[in-house]
Design an enzyme around this catalytic site. Structure first.
Site, PDB file in Angstrom:
ATOM      1  N   ASP A 116       0.841  -1.202   0.000  1.00 23.65           N
ATOM      2  CA  ASP A 116       0.000   0.000   0.000  1.00 23.65           C
ATOM      3  C   ASP A 116       0.883   1.260   0.000  1.00 23.65           C
ATOM      4  O   ASP A 116       1.877   1.325   0.743  1.00 23.65           O
ATOM      5  CB  ASP A 116      -0.849  -0.073   1.290  1.00 23.65           C
ATOM      6  N   HIS A 131      -9.934   4.748  -1.237  1.00 23.12           N
ATOM      7  CA  HIS A 131      -9.096   4.746  -0.032  1.00 23.12           C
ATOM      8  C   HIS A 131      -9.886   5.378   1.104  1.00 23.12           C
ATOM      9  O   HIS A 131     -10.883   6.052   0.874  1.00 23.12           O
ATOM     10  CB  HIS A 131      -7.802   5.536  -0.289  1.00 23.12           C
TER      11      HIS A 131
HETATM   12  P1  13P Z   1      -8.620   3.849   6.367  1.00 26.08           P
HETATM   13  O1  13P Z   1      -7.518   3.523   7.301  1.00 26.08           O
HETATM   14  O2  13P Z   1      -9.115   5.227   6.535  1.00 26.08           O
HETATM   15  O3  13P Z   1      -9.718   2.840   6.381  1.00 26.08           O
HETATM   16  O4  13P Z   1      -7.977   3.814   4.890  1.00 26.08           O
HETATM   17  C1  13P Z   1      -7.291   2.666   4.465  1.00 26.08           C
HETATM   18  C2  13P Z   1      -6.576   2.946   3.209  1.00 26.08           C
HETATM   19  O5  13P Z   1      -7.079   3.611   2.323  1.00 26.08           O
HETATM   20  C3  13P Z   1      -5.233   2.381   3.042  1.00 26.08           C
HETATM   21  O6  13P Z   1      -4.569   2.899   1.939  1.00 26.08           O
END
Ligand code: 13P
Length: 286
Positions: free
Chosen positions: A81, A207
């Protein structure tokens, strides 16, 4: 099957559902996240930040995902990520991740295209999928605040040019969501999503899923969201449960008694989200 982002989002597009992409922060919660997907008969994307991958060890994460995908008969993708550095991406690919995100959203448009295209070239040569990002998503990323005035929504025309020039397998878009929003809910810009979805064929990614209202999820899916990121909700769930269990336990008690309830709480949260992400009519055909 241990598989790629491209494979699971392709099937999601066919049957009109979205694939949950859940951030893990430790090795403890991971097996129960995959078991949640198994219980729901759904695929799952497990994602880690670069720092979590280094903390747990890339190969350890790959091993758990691969073994569980095979033994439990679940489609599992292991995704990096928000990587902003080519070396981090290369390391994840070389060590067995099946999907990576190159986040060049903070760069000028042309530089974002050039750097994303270079990642796509390397990743595709290794059978790995790539997610790119256009526009900026606000909030906090791993505790680091993204300033409100830096927030830029994704322009549909830019999205067209970006996917064409880079060849990404999925595109993260900025339509009003924020990372780390667990105390309130956001207002997503569905009209903008509709325009982006009409302009590009590439699977779209949301996201900041923790801050999305559950009643908005169906409309997001119907307008092309094929990967739905949820991180903070699981983190908060695990930590709150841990505060209760560790706070009430004796110091010489097996850690199991404190940690199993945390993992189970995360499993329930993942199951609940996946329930909302699947298309009920096609669910039985999976
Ligand atoms: P949140 O932590 O706000 O659920 O977002 C997760 C995310 O988009 C990881 O890239």
């Amino acid at each position: 099957m241990y598989t790629t982002l491209k494979a699971v989002t392709g099937k999601a597009e066919e049957l009109n559902y979205t694939v949950g992409a859940f951030n893990t922060h430790n090795l403890e919660m991971l097996p129960d996240m995959i078991r949640a997907a198994k219980d729901q008969g759904a695929p799952i994307i497990i994602q880690t930040s670069v720092d979590t991958a280094k903390y747990i060890g890339h190969e350890n994460l790959v091993a758990v995902c691969e073994v569980m995908a095979t033994k439990e008969l679940v489609d599992v993708v292991l995704h990096l990520d928000h990587a902003r550095n080519f070396d981090d991406i290369k390391e994840a690919i070389d060590k067995g991740y099946t999907s990576v995100m190159y986040d060049g959203s903070q760069l000028p448009f042309k530089e974002n295209i050039m750097k994303t295209a270079a990642v796509v070239e390397y990743a595709h040569a290794h059978g790995v999928s790539v997610e790119g990002e256009l526009g900026t998503i606000g909030g906090t990323e791993e505790g680091i605040h993204v300033a409100e005035h830096d927030k830029i929504y994704t322009e549909p025309k830019d999205a067209v040019d970006f996917v064409k020039a880079t060849g990404v397998d999925a595109l993260a878009i900025a339509i009003g969501t924020n990372h780390g929003q667990y105390k309130s809910k956001t207002k997503v810009n569905i009209e903008l999503l509709k325009k982006i979805n009409a302009a590009v064929n590439t699977p779209l990614v949301i996201h900041g899923g923790t801050g999305v209202k559950e009643e908005d999820i169906r409309e997001l899916i119907d307008n092309g969201i094929r990967k739905f990121n949820v991180g903070t909700e699981l983190l908060v769930t695990w930590t709150k449960t841990a505060q209760e269990t560790f706070g009430a336990s004796k110091v010489n008690q097996s850690l199991r008694y404190n940690i199993i309830p945390c993992n189970e709480a995360v499993k329930e949260a993942v199951k609940h989200k996946i329930e909302l992400f699947m298309n009920k009519e096609s669910h039985t055909n999976l």
